[in-house]
Design a protein around this motif. Structure first.
Motif, PDB file in Angstrom:
ATOM      1  N   SER A 117       6.079  18.010  11.863  1.00  0.00           N
ATOM      2  CA  SER A 117       6.284  19.371  12.359  1.00  0.00           C
ATOM      3  C   SER A 117       6.312  19.366  13.881  1.00  0.00           C
ATOM      4  O   SER A 117       5.596  18.631  14.530  1.00  0.00           O
ATOM      5  N   ASP A 118       7.151  20.205  14.466  1.00  0.00           N
ATOM      6  CA  ASP A 118       7.233  20.308  15.925  1.00  0.00           C
ATOM      7  C   ASP A 118       6.565  21.583  16.417  1.00  0.00           C
ATOM      8  O   ASP A 118       6.828  22.052  17.513  1.00  0.00           O
ATOM      9  N   GLN A 119       5.725  22.160  15.616  1.00  0.00           N
ATOM     10  CA  GLN A 119       5.081  23.400  16.012  1.00  0.00           C
ATOM     11  C   GLN A 119       3.577  23.222  16.026  1.00  0.00           C
ATOM     12  O   GLN A 119       3.009  22.563  15.173  1.00  0.00           O
ATOM     13  N   ALA A 120       2.954  23.801  17.026  1.00  0.00           N
ATOM     14  CA  ALA A 120       1.512  23.687  17.182  1.00  0.00           C
ATOM     15  C   ALA A 120       0.816  24.802  16.417  1.00  0.00           C
ATOM     16  O   ALA A 120      -0.012  25.530  16.931  1.00  0.00           O
ATOM     17  N   VAL A 157      -1.169  16.275  16.365  1.00  0.00           N
ATOM     18  CA  VAL A 157      -0.528  17.520  15.917  1.00  0.00           C
ATOM     19  C   VAL A 157      -1.399  18.234  14.892  1.00  0.00           C
ATOM     20  O   VAL A 157      -1.633  19.451  14.982  1.00  0.00           O
ATOM     21  N   SER A 163       1.788  20.503  20.396  1.00  0.00           N
ATOM     22  CA  SER A 163       3.219  20.429  20.137  1.00  0.00           C
ATOM     23  C   SER A 163       3.648  18.973  20.163  1.00  0.00           C
ATOM     24  O   SER A 163       2.941  18.102  20.693  1.00  0.00           O
ATOM     25  N   ARG A 166       3.842  17.466  23.800  1.00  0.00           N
ATOM     26  CA  ARG A 166       2.543  17.113  24.379  1.00  0.00           C
ATOM     27  C   ARG A 166       1.882  15.978  23.600  1.00  0.00           C
ATOM     28  O   ARG A 166       1.172  15.150  24.175  1.00  0.00           O
TER      29      ARG A 166
END
Length: 269
Positions: A117-120, A157, A163, A166
């Motif tokens: 996933s690319d979402q925090a 993550v 994210s 980062r």
């Protein structure tokens, strides 16, 4: 030499394209293409991985895309784990280390088959869980000479809610720190003969490959890249597993026979 250069380029490309996974190729390149022993390859791998990660982290440092909290709570315990893993490795036969390395490669392949996933949006976990994961990655770094990016990225993550951008930058800093400490502990007080021209060549080509991979990463689907690399890891890990398992079992049997007191000291009346 040509195969060594191609192997070093593959290390860098995988790091640039995927953000992880390149360091897990370093030991096989040193053992099967350069002809190093397992023990020497693991120590030299730490130097190569540390250099590539350090250079790779520089752009993230300039963009302030490093999470200091993650470096402290994950990277700090990771240094402790690296120290422990290095101590454990000194008493291990090279065949057993390569066997563990093969298992790590197969675990990495499983992780890479799964989309990241690319979402925090993940809820941060308790600090002790983060610290425990850091120790585990550090132990692997000390024992088998891998940076552990394939474990660090999902941990940052999922456990800290970072994210992907980062997480990648922070992961490179942690890898550089763990690798540096592991290299120092492996070489301090030990007569380890290292081949610095090999280290410099593979590190330099790996750095160039990582820069090239970062530029090419937008041309390919991240999931397709990860799964293709995972398939390659399955093949390579299986080969190392098959070739190292007999030597590891033979060494275990010999040590068991050597320490058995009954066969040598007990005399029946």
């Amino acid at each position: 030499m040509v195969l060594t250069i191609l192997g070093a380029l593959l290390i860098g490309l995988s790091l640039g394209l995927l953000g992880s996974g390149g360091s897990i190729l370093t030991v096989p390149v040193l053992v099967y293409l350069v002809g190093e022993s397992g023990k020497t390859a693991i120590v030299e791998s730490l130097a190569i991985v540390g250099l590539i990660a350090l250079v790779g982290a520089m752009p993230y440092l300039k963009k302030r895309c490093i999470d200091g909290r993650a470096v402290l709570f994950f990277g700090g315990p990771g240094l402790l784990g690296t120290s422990l893993g290095t101590l454990l490795s000194h008493g291990m036969p090279a065949a057993l280390q390569l066997l563990i390395f093969a298992v790590v490669m197969l675990i990495a392949a499983v992780r890479m088959f799964q989309p990241m996933s690319d979402q925090a949006a993940h809820q941060a976990r308790p600090w002790w869980q983060v610290a425990l994961a850091g120790v585990g990655v550090g132990v692997l770094t000390g024992v088998v000479g891998v940076g552990g990016g394939f474990l660090i990225l999902p941990a940052l993550v999922l456990l800290l809610g970072l994210s992907m951008a980062r997480a990648v930058g922070t992961s490179l800093v942690i890898i550089a720190l763990n690798s540096a400490l592991g290299f120092v502990l492996h070489t301090a007080g030990h007569d380890t003969v290292l081949h610095w021209p090999v280290i410099g060549l593979i590190a330099a080509i790996g750095i160039l490959g990582s820069l090239l991979g970062a530029r090419l990463s937008g041309l390919f689907s991240p999931l397709t890249l990860r799964r293709s690399f995972a398939g390659f890891l399955v093949l390579l890990g299986s080969y190392i597993l098959v070739t190292s398992l007999p030597h590891a079992l033979q060494g275990t049997a010999q040590r068991a026979a050597a320490v058995s007191p009954l066969s040598a000291t007990v005399k029946l009346p």
